[in-house]
Design an enzyme around this catalytic site. Structure first.
Site, mmCIF file in Angstrom:
data_model
loop_
_atom_site.group_PDB
_atom_site.id
_atom_site.type_symbol
_atom_site.label_atom_id
_atom_site.label_comp_id
_atom_site.label_asym_id
_atom_site.label_seq_id
_atom_site.Cartn_x
_atom_site.Cartn_y
_atom_site.Cartn_z
ATOM 1 N N SER A 1 -5.822 -13.449 39.409
ATOM 2 C CA SER A 1 -6.565 -12.579 38.491
ATOM 3 C C SER A 1 -6.040 -12.489 37.070
ATOM 4 O O SER A 1 -6.686 -11.892 36.223
ATOM 5 C CB SER A 1 -6.637 -11.163 39.053
ATOM 6 O OG SER A 1 -7.650 -11.104 40.006
ATOM 7 N N LYS B 1 -5.412 -3.242 31.672
ATOM 8 C CA LYS B 1 -6.401 -3.306 32.756
ATOM 9 C C LYS B 1 -6.508 -1.906 33.355
ATOM 10 O O LYS B 1 -5.490 -1.209 33.494
ATOM 11 C CB LYS B 1 -5.908 -4.313 33.805
ATOM 12 C CG LYS B 1 -6.880 -4.604 34.937
ATOM 13 C CD LYS B 1 -6.298 -5.690 35.848
ATOM 14 C CE LYS B 1 -7.235 -6.085 36.967
ATOM 15 N NZ LYS B 1 -6.669 -7.156 37.831
ATOM 16 N N SER C 1 -9.942 -11.012 38.487
ATOM 17 C CA SER C 1 -10.486 -9.692 38.293
ATOM 18 C C SER C 1 -10.165 -9.088 36.924
ATOM 19 O O SER C 1 -10.861 -8.174 36.494
ATOM 20 C CB SER C 1 -9.952 -8.755 39.391
ATOM 21 O OG SER C 1 -8.546 -8.623 39.300
HETATM 22 N N1 GLN Z 1 -10.181 -13.390 43.160
HETATM 23 C C1 GLN Z 1 -9.187 -13.038 44.122
HETATM 24 C C2 GLN Z 1 -9.708 -11.918 44.981
HETATM 25 O O1 GLN Z 1 -10.835 -11.601 44.876
HETATM 26 C C3 GLN Z 1 -7.916 -12.651 43.434
HETATM 27 C C4 GLN Z 1 -7.976 -11.313 42.838
HETATM 28 C C5 GLN Z 1 -6.695 -10.894 42.176
HETATM 29 O O2 GLN Z 1 -5.821 -11.706 41.874
HETATM 30 N N2 GLN Z 1 -6.581 -9.589 41.981
HETATM 31 O O3 GLN Z 1 -9.021 -11.348 45.773
#
Ligand code: GLN
Length: 492
Positions: free
Chosen positions: A179, A80, A155
């Protein structure tokens, strides 16, 4: 076809010298050339650097090095775009890090390389890991290999899509509120969020430091165990990493589930879960039962407050962590008459709308007069949520639920409605607040219809803190008895 192999199968082939690490890496690049124009998972990759790593792996294999010594020798793994890899760009899919090159390796990258992996590319994500669809990437939206009209989740959307489309054999992502697990579920791959403190975050660009964990995306549970064994373990450079020995996760696999108790959360029986998801998870529970596990109802009474709590704590920490992007130290700079103007112009031009929303929200809940009402109260609720889990885990060995309430949604469907988007994480968030471990494994598909092709569904299994062996054992027994992981996406 090389690209279709799991890590377990691939290392066997490399060890028998039936394929070279160079051929394996070339198979990844060929697949990227074939499908990444549609999937758009990769932000960048460095062919020459990757080929040099593959050649080194071939040299070691020729010299008799084994996978017992280097468990990932010759295995291509992608990252990532939030993990530092020395000499490579790191953008966090944000304009503000334009031109930034990592000066050092994240601990997980050094560990992958010490284990012989070929670390070769950088994957798209929601900007600074804020989002659930990769639509918040400042670069582009990655697509779902099962249906390019749909999001891959986020994400870590690029991580999930690249593994689902066999562009790499595994990837590493980060999970702050779901994420890793959510995109893994939506792309039909295995995604593991380790216990807070098990994997070093040194070299991970921080989003919310009390919640962030790094974990693997893989094609199988066994591969997940192998990857975790490589990246887990104490690191003096991350003060939150726990000094304890790393078990042999792969050895925990392959046992039946007799005597294990599996919790079903009373409060997770909420409306809004897609009927196909609900049916698949119910069938998964019956399957676990047939493997010897006993389902038990448990209560997490404060789980209804998890999303609200998360959306105070995560933005609060993000507003502090992102203060370092000041136009002076990293990446983008938009000049101004004085440092304050330079700072505000750079941040105004460099951050996208979701990041700005979180920074404003976070600054607000931390500001004097509001701190006690919001931030402090959220911390107290967090403790209640953690205690709920500790109580539940006195009764059960693991908890199962859907990973996400719905299968992958259409690109654009929720992009203008942040609250709807936040609900994608309703089942994943509380695990981060509590600091437990969790995994998503494929557990079925929706029926194809005129409105949508067949889409993967994920089963979430949550474990006790540092209970990864049991978590992986349950996930593996389930996977092996169902075989959902063998289904291939159209773009695989
Ligand atoms: N979707 C969640 C957010 O927008 C989690 C994101 C994540 O785990 N980095 O914060």
């Amino acid at each position: 076809m090389l690209r279709l192999l799991s890590i377990a199968e691939l290392t066997g082939r490399l060890a028998r010298r039936e394929s070279s690490a160079r051929e394996v890496l070339q198979a990844c690049f060929d697949q990227i050339a074939q499908v990444d124009g549609t999937v758009r998972a990769f932000v960048s990759y460095d062919v020459a650097d990757a080929m040099a790593q593959a050649d080194e792996a071939d040299r070691l294999l020729a010299a008799g090095m084994t996978h017992a010594e280097k468990p990932l020798l010759g295995v291509p793994v992608a990252l990532k775009d939030v993990l530092c890899h020395r000499g490579q760009p790191c953008t966090c899919s944000s304009k503000i890090l334009k031109g930034f090159v990592s000066p050092y390796d994240a601990t997980v990258v050094s560990r992958l390389q010490a284990a012989g992996a070929v670390v070769f590319g950088r994957l798209n994500m929601d900007e600074f890991a804020m989002g659930s669809s990769t639509e918040n990437s400042a670069l582009w939206t990655t697509t779902n290999p099962w249906d390019p009209a749909r999001i891959p989740g986020g994400s870590s959307g690029g991580c999930a899509a690249s593994v689902a489309s066999n562009e790499c054999f595994a990837s590493l992502g980060s999970d702050t509120g779901g994420s890793i697990r959510q995109p893994a579920a939506l792309c039909g791959v295995v995604g593991l969020k380790p216990t807070y403190g098990l994997v070093s975050r040194y070299g991970l660009v921080a989003f919310a430091s009390s919640l962030d964990q790094i974990g693997p995306f893989t094609k199988t549970v066994e591969d997940s165990a192998r990857m975790l064994g490589v990246i887990a373990g104490h690191d003096p450079r991350d003060s939150s990493s726990v000094p304890q020995a790393v078990p042999d996760y792969a050895r925990a696999l392959g046992r039946d589930l007799k005597g294990l108790r599996i919790g079903l959360v009373k409060e997770f029986q909420i409306g809004g879960v897609d009927p196909a998801v609900d049916a698949a998870v119910r069938a998964a529970v019956r399957q676990l039962e047939s493997l010897g596990a006993e389902p038990v109802e448990v209560s997490l009474p404060h789980s209804e407050y998890a999303a609200a709590t998360y959306y105070i704590i995560a933005p609060a920490e993000a507003s502090a962590n992102l203060a370092r992007f000041d136009g002076i130290r990293y990446g983008l700079r938009v000049d101004g008459r004085d440092p304050a103007e330079l700072n505000s112009r750079t941040r105004g031009a460099g951050f996208g709308p979701e990041v700005k929303r979180r920074v404003i929200l976070g600054t607000y809940v931390l500001s004097s007069g509001y701190y006690d009402a919001y931030y402090l109260r959220a911390q107290k609720v967090r403790t209640l949520i953690r205690n709920d889990f500790l109580k539940a885990f006195e009764q059960v060995d693991a908890i199962v639920s859907p990973t996400t309430p719905t299968p992958a949604f259409r690109i654009g469907e929720k992009a203008d409605d942040p609250l709807q988007m936040y609900l994608s994480d309703i089942f994943t968030i509380s695990c981060n607040l509590a600091g437990n471990c969790g995994i998503s494994v494929p557990c079925g598909f929706t029926d194809a219809s005129s409105a949508a092709p067949r889409l993967p569904i994920g089963l979430q299994i949550l474990g006790k803190p540092f209970g990864e062996e049991t978590l992986l054992r349950i996930a593996h027994a389930y996977e092996q008895s169902t075989g959902w992981h063998r289904e291939k996406a159209p773009l695989a």
